[in-house]
Design a protein around this motif. Structure first.
Motif, PDB file in Angstrom:
ATOM      1  N   HIS A 283      52.849  41.728  36.913  1.00 45.16           N
ATOM      2  CA  HIS A 283      52.089  42.710  35.817  1.00 45.16           C
ATOM      3  C   HIS A 283      50.798  41.733  35.371  1.00 45.16           C
ATOM      4  N   ILE A 284      51.042  40.594  35.010  1.00 47.61           N
ATOM      5  CA  ILE A 284      49.927  39.730  34.393  1.00 47.61           C
ATOM      6  C   ILE A 284      48.925  39.194  35.511  1.00 47.61           C
ATOM      7  N   VAL A 285      49.444  38.910  36.634  1.00 51.21           N
ATOM      8  CA  VAL A 285      48.563  38.199  37.609  1.00 51.21           C
ATOM      9  C   VAL A 285      47.575  39.695  38.207  1.00 51.21           C
ATOM     10  N   PHE A 286      48.261  40.658  38.433  1.00 50.87           N
ATOM     11  CA  PHE A 286      47.718  41.741  39.112  1.00 50.87           C
ATOM     12  C   PHE A 286      46.335  42.205  38.065  1.00 50.87           C
ATOM     13  N   ARG A 287      46.944  42.482  36.807  1.00 51.43           N
ATOM     14  CA  ARG A 287      45.721  42.820  35.750  1.00 51.43           C
ATOM     15  C   ARG A 287      44.704  41.847  35.678  1.00 51.43           C
ATOM     16  N   SER A 288      44.857  40.700  36.163  1.00 49.54           N
ATOM     17  CA  SER A 288      43.830  39.508  35.976  1.00 49.54           C
ATOM     18  C   SER A 288      42.774  40.021  37.247  1.00 49.54           C
ATOM     19  N   GLY A 289      42.941  40.813  37.885  1.00 51.68           N
ATOM     20  CA  GLY A 289      42.074  41.067  39.073  1.00 51.68           C
ATOM     21  C   GLY A 289      41.141  42.054  38.747  1.00 51.68           C
ATOM     22  N   GLY A 290      40.493  42.498  37.698  1.00 47.25           N
ATOM     23  CA  GLY A 290      39.904  43.571  37.258  1.00 47.25           C
ATOM     24  C   GLY A 290      38.456  43.143  37.811  1.00 47.25           C
ATOM     25  N   MET A 291      38.008  41.983  37.933  1.00 46.24           N
ATOM     26  CA  MET A 291      36.732  41.589  38.460  1.00 46.24           C
ATOM     27  C   MET A 291      36.561  42.012  39.693  1.00 46.24           C
ATOM     28  N   ILE A 292      37.547  42.334  40.548  1.00 43.83           N
ATOM     29  CA  ILE A 292      36.940  42.900  42.044  1.00 43.83           C
ATOM     30  C   ILE A 292      36.524  44.239  42.017  1.00 43.83           C
ATOM     31  N   ILE A 293      37.236  45.209  40.981  1.00 43.72           N
ATOM     32  CA  ILE A 293      36.680  46.519  40.997  1.00 43.72           C
ATOM     33  C   ILE A 293      35.453  46.396  40.212  1.00 43.72           C
ATOM     34  N   ASN A 294      35.448  45.482  39.217  1.00 44.65           N
ATOM     35  CA  ASN A 294      33.985  45.525  38.456  1.00 44.65           C
ATOM     36  C   ASN A 294      32.677  45.066  39.316  1.00 44.65           C
TER      37      ASN A 294
ATOM     38  N   LEU B 154      45.431  51.842  40.266  1.00 41.83           N
ATOM     39  CA  LEU B 154      44.792  53.082  39.659  1.00 41.83           C
ATOM     40  C   LEU B 154      44.286  52.516  38.375  1.00 41.83           C
ATOM     41  N   ALA B 155      45.063  51.963  37.572  1.00 42.00           N
ATOM     42  CA  ALA B 155      44.664  51.488  36.174  1.00 42.00           C
ATOM     43  C   ALA B 155      43.423  50.526  36.396  1.00 42.00           C
ATOM     44  N   LEU B 156      43.638  49.645  37.470  1.00 42.68           N
ATOM     45  CA  LEU B 156      42.394  48.627  37.701  1.00 42.68           C
ATOM     46  C   LEU B 156      41.022  49.350  37.839  1.00 42.68           C
ATOM     47  N   ILE B 157      41.204  50.520  38.837  1.00 42.01           N
ATOM     48  CA  ILE B 157      40.055  51.180  38.961  1.00 42.01           C
ATOM     49  C   ILE B 157      39.457  51.820  37.921  1.00 42.01           C
ATOM     50  N   LEU B 158      40.417  52.385  36.956  1.00 42.73           N
ATOM     51  CA  LEU B 158      39.693  53.119  35.714  1.00 42.73           C
ATOM     52  C   LEU B 158      39.410  52.184  34.848  1.00 42.73           C
ATOM     53  N   SER B 159      39.859  50.985  34.676  1.00 42.58           N
ATOM     54  CA  SER B 159      39.382  49.767  34.078  1.00 42.58           C
ATOM     55  C   SER B 159      37.886  49.421  34.385  1.00 42.58           C
ATOM     56  N   GLY B 160      37.559  49.511  35.495  1.00 44.33           N
ATOM     57  CA  GLY B 160      36.459  49.269  36.117  1.00 44.33           C
ATOM     58  C   GLY B 160      35.314  50.258  35.757  1.00 44.33           C
ATOM     59  N   PHE B 161      35.678  51.581  35.985  1.00 44.20           N
ATOM     60  CA  PHE B 161      34.928  52.572  35.334  1.00 44.20           C
ATOM     61  C   PHE B 161      34.617  52.590  33.719  1.00 44.20           C
ATOM     62  N   LEU B 162      35.773  52.140  32.950  1.00 43.51           N
ATOM     63  CA  LEU B 162      35.708  52.238  31.584  1.00 43.51           C
ATOM     64  C   LEU B 162      34.692  50.832  31.271  1.00 43.51           C
ATOM     65  N   GLY B 163      34.845  49.766  32.112  1.00 39.27           N
ATOM     66  CA  GLY B 163      33.684  48.773  31.872  1.00 39.27           C
ATOM     67  C   GLY B 163      32.366  49.175  31.994  1.00 39.27           C
ATOM     68  N   LEU B 164      32.094  49.946  32.933  1.00 38.51           N
ATOM     69  CA  LEU B 164      30.912  50.437  33.089  1.00 38.51           C
ATOM     70  C   LEU B 164      30.410  51.226  32.019  1.00 38.51           C
TER      71      LEU B 164
END
Length: 374
Positions: free
Chosen positions: A123-134, A195-205
């Motif tokens: 969980h911790i490691v996976f959520r650290s990959g948000g920069m890919i989507i960003n 899916l949460a990572l993708i939504l996190s990327g849109f939230l960042g935008l």
């Protein structure tokens, strides 16, 4: 520039609050894996209650006076009122509604993933990959350009996430039908996190746009007006408060989990032996899991405050590095406290993710816009 005392306070909030929150979260979800929505509700509720007093005022907004020739003078002194009102927002409601919808769904997905056999380490490691989507979304929608070091770092992070995910995907049971079921549940949990990572990327935008359009001008005004509240306080309050009505649709799940938790082993809490309760020798008996739920809720508040204080006072590079250290500490604490989750493949993947994150941050251009999320 932060003073030494500010550094100590902020780092204590971030490292202490976020790391202890991860430990209590793992304790709860390991025993009640379907409690993700309940945990999210209490986390949103306490942040809303904390920010509520700061959003009310007993002063009417100052009125500008019009001169005889049509000129407008500076606002006069505001008048006191008996009934409090909400302070004027710096950001319109529509951008908040969009952010709330994204933030609510991704927060719910992240916590709900524990019901699908996702270990805290993954969980911790996976959520650290948000920069890919960003990076992908930034290139597609805002025409951002990235350095070769950033691209290489993202590839390293991607490899680390894949390695870590696969390291925990092997079910422990030997029965074929159990293996298939566990693998299917694990894959579904990973899809939730994806899916949460993708939504996190849109939230960042969306947050980048809101920052440039509304928050940056408000911060300039706040710098010249000490009475002006910090923008992050308003943002934190509305982002959590406007999401509370959405939990109505999950009321059955919340009620069911509270009922299940109430049957956990009791713990006896002795009340203070001095003061008005001393003659009664009072003690309190509560289900033990509620104590962890209380700690989790309080540490989430401390974590949120610390991260928001941090993003408002230091560069985005410093924020990324500190949050990376925080996730690494949470990972180590998870393995140290609960054990049995680490293997060579998982540690190698986690190492690649953290190295890639640092490489991405140090490879950013000097004029990169500050990012405002964890």
């Amino acid at each position: 520039m932060l003073s030494l005392s500010d550094w100590v306070t902020t780092l204590s909030l971030v490292l202490g609050g976020c790391c202890s929150n991860a430990i209590t979260l793992e304790h709860i979800t390991s025993r009640y894996p379907n409690a993700g929505i309940l945990i999210t509700f209490f986390q949103f509720l306490i942040v809303s209650l904390y920010g509520l007093p700061k959003q009310f005022t007993f002063n009417d907004p100052p009125e500008s006076k019009h001169g005889p020739n049509g000129s407008v003078s500076a606002p006069g002194t505001s008048r006191r009122r008996w009934i409090p009102r909400l302070k004027n927002r710096k950001i319109p409601l529509l951008p908040y509604f969009i952010q709330v919808a994204l933030f609510f769904v991704l927060s719910t997905l992240n916590n709900a993933a524990f019901a699908y056999h996702i270990p805290m380490t993954v969980h911790i490691v996976f959520r650290s990959g948000g920069m890919i989507i960003n990076m992908i979304l930034g290139w597609m929608f805002t025409k951002k350009r990235y350095t070769m070091q950033q691209v290489a770092s993202v590839l390293v992070v991607t490899a680390g996430i894949i390695m870590t995910t696969l390291s925990a995907s092997k079910p422990k049971s030997r029965a074929a039908e159990v293996n298939t079921r566990d693998t299917s549940l694990y894959a579904l949990g990973i899809s939730f996190l994806s899916l949460a990572l993708i939504l996190s990327g849109f939230l960042g935008l969306m947050q980048d746009w809101v920052f440039a359009r509304y928050i940056a001008p408000a911060q300039a005004k706040a710098a010249s007006d000490p009475a002006e509240q910090s923008s992050w306080q308003e943002h934190m309050f509305y982002l959590h408060t406007l999401a509370l009505p959405l939990f109505y649709f999950s009321r059955d799940n919340i009620s069911t989990e509270l009922t299940r938790m109430s049957s956990s082993p009791p713990v006896f809490l002795s009340l203070p032996q001095s003061g008005p309760l001393a003659p009664y020798g009072a003690s309190l008996v509560v289900p033990s899991i509620f104590v962890y739920l209380l700690f989790n809720t309080c540490t989430q508040l401390v974590c949120v405050i610390g991260v928001n204080r941090l993003t408002g006072r230091v560069s985005s590079l410093t924020v990324t590095l500190i949050l990376t250290v925080r996730k690494a500490i949470s990972l180590l604490l998870s393995v140290a406290v609960y054990g049995g989750q680490g293997n060579l493949e998982m540690w190698a993947g986690a190492g690649l993710v953290f190295i890639g994150t640092i490489g991405y941050s140090t490879g950013s251009k000097p004029k990169d816009q500050k990012e405002k999320k964890d």
